[in-house]
Design an enzyme around this catalytic site. Structure first.
Site, mmCIF file in Angstrom:
data_model
loop_
_atom_site.group_PDB
_atom_site.id
_atom_site.type_symbol
_atom_site.label_atom_id
_atom_site.label_comp_id
_atom_site.label_asym_id
_atom_site.label_seq_id
_atom_site.Cartn_x
_atom_site.Cartn_y
_atom_site.Cartn_z
ATOM 1 N N GLU A 1 -8.618 45.956 -26.838
ATOM 2 C CA GLU A 1 -7.834 46.984 -27.425
ATOM 3 C C GLU A 1 -8.665 48.145 -26.994
ATOM 4 O OE1 GLU A 1 -7.325 46.426 -31.630
ATOM 5 O OE2 GLU A 1 -5.751 48.325 -31.577
ATOM 6 N N SER B 1 0.919 52.003 -31.957
ATOM 7 C CA SER B 1 1.913 51.677 -31.024
ATOM 8 C C SER B 1 2.473 50.402 -30.972
ATOM 9 C CB SER B 1 1.571 52.283 -29.499
ATOM 10 O OG SER B 1 0.136 51.941 -29.335
ATOM 11 N N GLY B 2 1.337 49.422 -31.616
ATOM 12 C CA GLY B 2 1.552 48.030 -31.355
ATOM 13 C C GLY B 2 0.571 47.135 -30.565
ATOM 14 N N LYS B 3 -0.535 47.656 -30.354
ATOM 15 C CA LYS B 3 -1.490 47.067 -29.565
ATOM 16 C C LYS B 3 -2.336 45.783 -30.405
ATOM 17 C CE LYS B 3 -4.148 50.623 -29.692
ATOM 18 N NZ LYS B 3 -3.290 51.494 -30.694
HETATM 19 N N1 ADP Z 1 7.650 46.470 -32.423
HETATM 20 C C1 ADP Z 1 7.601 46.670 -33.520
HETATM 21 N N2 ADP Z 1 8.535 46.954 -34.436
HETATM 22 C C2 ADP Z 1 8.162 47.650 -35.803
HETATM 23 N N3 ADP Z 1 6.844 47.630 -36.444
HETATM 24 C C3 ADP Z 1 5.920 47.109 -35.532
HETATM 25 C C4 ADP Z 1 6.058 46.787 -34.287
HETATM 26 N N4 ADP Z 1 5.017 46.341 -33.658
HETATM 27 C C5 ADP Z 1 4.041 46.430 -34.720
HETATM 28 N N5 ADP Z 1 4.607 46.907 -35.732
HETATM 29 C C6 ADP Z 1 4.170 47.413 -37.196
HETATM 30 O O1 ADP Z 1 3.414 48.784 -36.847
HETATM 31 C C7 ADP Z 1 2.201 48.682 -37.372
HETATM 32 C C8 ADP Z 1 1.411 49.228 -36.171
HETATM 33 O O2 ADP Z 1 1.304 48.188 -35.324
HETATM 34 P P1 ADP Z 1 -0.410 47.811 -34.719
HETATM 35 O O3 ADP Z 1 -0.053 46.390 -33.834
HETATM 36 O O4 ADP Z 1 -1.296 47.516 -35.946
HETATM 37 O O5 ADP Z 1 -0.694 48.875 -33.793
HETATM 38 P P2 ADP Z 1 -1.722 49.502 -33.232
HETATM 39 O O6 ADP Z 1 -2.964 48.310 -33.056
HETATM 40 O O7 ADP Z 1 -1.498 49.960 -31.873
HETATM 41 O O8 ADP Z 1 -2.391 50.649 -34.150
HETATM 42 C C9 ADP Z 1 1.857 47.578 -38.023
HETATM 43 O O9 ADP Z 1 2.390 47.526 -39.635
HETATM 44 C C10 ADP Z 1 2.643 46.576 -37.294
HETATM 45 O O10 ADP Z 1 3.103 45.646 -38.142
HETATM 46 O O1 LIG Z 2 -12.073 57.110 -29.603
HETATM 47 C C1 LIG Z 2 -11.196 57.016 -30.781
HETATM 48 C C2 LIG Z 2 -10.907 55.884 -31.001
HETATM 49 C C3 LIG Z 2 -9.861 55.579 -32.299
HETATM 50 N N1 LIG Z 2 -9.866 56.622 -32.998
HETATM 51 C C4 LIG Z 2 -9.136 56.378 -34.180
HETATM 52 C C5 LIG Z 2 -7.593 56.596 -34.325
HETATM 53 C C6 LIG Z 2 -7.004 55.536 -35.342
HETATM 54 O O2 LIG Z 2 -7.222 56.336 -36.548
HETATM 55 C C7 LIG Z 2 -8.126 54.752 -35.430
HETATM 56 C C8 LIG Z 2 -7.534 53.508 -34.275
HETATM 57 O O3 LIG Z 2 -6.656 52.756 -34.856
HETATM 58 P P1 LIG Z 2 -5.245 52.121 -33.749
HETATM 59 O O4 LIG Z 2 -4.292 51.815 -34.851
HETATM 60 O O5 LIG Z 2 -5.922 50.789 -33.238
HETATM 61 O O6 LIG Z 2 -5.066 53.119 -32.738
HETATM 62 O O7 LIG Z 2 -9.090 55.118 -34.698
HETATM 63 C C9 LIG Z 2 -10.534 57.990 -32.752
HETATM 64 O O8 LIG Z 2 -10.751 58.494 -33.740
HETATM 65 N N2 LIG Z 2 -11.480 57.984 -31.654
#
Ligand code: ADP
Ligand SMILES: O=c1ccn([C@H]2C[C@H](O)[C@@H](COP(=O)(O)O)O2)c(=O)[nH]1
Length: 212
Positions: A85, A13-15
């Site tokens: 996070e 989601s972009g965390k």
């Molecule tokens: N606002 C945005 N628009 C498009 N792509 C994004 C945006 N924010 C993050 N991303 C991209 O989407 C992917 C997931 O973002 P990420 O910050 O790693 O999410 P999370 O930590 O929630 O899993 C990464 O490849 C990141 O570069």
């Molecule tokens: O309790 C948990 C927390 C996370 N996960 C998994 C879900 C995703 O595959 C990664 C976390 O990635 P993010 O991109 O930071 O969301 O870990 C899980 O299975 N159980």
């Protein structure tokens, strides 16, 4: 006064991007998810195992997630504001719950994990002052997930992200499932990166107010 802010939201989601943005502020310390540990505990990859066979390995991953998240919550705070996070709470209320509700976790595994979680939250103080919820559509997350391309996550279908989304909405928006441990700031997060950074800036005061 120290404040703890948990950034919550669906997978991709972009965390991390949000945390990276706020890490540039000197009064904020950032703790990312311990995902590198979930991919390598003494040479084993419980995250990959869980995605391959959730029935068998769900409890293994979630037991370790619970330990590593507890460790994050209890680690010494080094700045006036801590942004982390996710949390111990979403590990249980979102991910364990999802495995159980979708029939992929045996009832006994769910019971044991729940006993652990209940014991921890009854006996250990886990302070959270604000939850920032990055609210996305599951479709957006699916696109970002494919673009990010983590090996373990290639098997994740859109339906999985839809279930996680529903659980987040029940918990933080409808408030119909589990207790919410802190006030919630909802940030719509389907927008492009530039607009997201602009929104983070607009919400900076509200986020930092958690430390007052
Ligand atoms: N606002 C945005 N628009 C498009 N792509 C994004 C945006 N924010 C993050 N991303 C991209 O989407 C992917 C997931 O973002 P990420 O910050 O790693 O999410 P999370 O930590 O929630 O899993 C990464 O490849 C990141 O570069
Ligand atoms: O309790 C948990 C927390 C996370 N996960 C998994 C879900 C995703 O595959 C990664 C976390 O990635 P993010 O991109 O930071 O969301 O870990 C899980 O299975 N159980």
């Amino acid at each position: 006064v120290k404040a703890v802010i948990c950034v919550e939201g669906n997978i991709a989601s972009g965390k991390t991007t949000c945390l990276e943005y706020f890490s540039k502020t000197s009064s904020i310390e950032v703790l990312t998810e311990p995902i590198s540990k979930w991919r390598d505990v003494r040479g084993h990859n419980p995250l990959a195992l869980m995605y391959q066979d959730p029935q068998r390995w769900g409890i293994t991953l979630q037991t370790y997630v619970q330990l590593t998240m507890l460790d994050r919550h209890l680690s010494a705070v080094a700045a006036p504001v801590r942004m982390m996070e996710r949390s111990l709470f979403s590990a249980k209320y979102i991910f364990v719950e999802n495995l159980f509700r979708s029939g992929k976790m045996p009832e006994v595994d769910y019971a044991v994990l729940s006993e652990w979680f209940d014991w921890i939250t009854a006996n250990i103080c886990i302070p959270v002052d604000l939850i920032v919820y990055l609210q996305t559509s599951p479709q957006t997350c699916h696109e970002r997930l494919k673009q990010r391309c983590r090996e373990e996550e290639k098997v994740i279908p859109l339906e999985y992200l839809e279930s996680i989304h529903q659980l987040y909405e029940e918990w933080l928006i409808r408030r119909s499932s589990w207790p919410v441990p802190a006030p919630v700031l909802v940030i719509p997060a389907d927008h492009n990166l530039q607009r997201m950074l602009h929104q983070y800036e607009e919400n900076r005061a509200k986020i930092l107010a958690a430390s007052l």
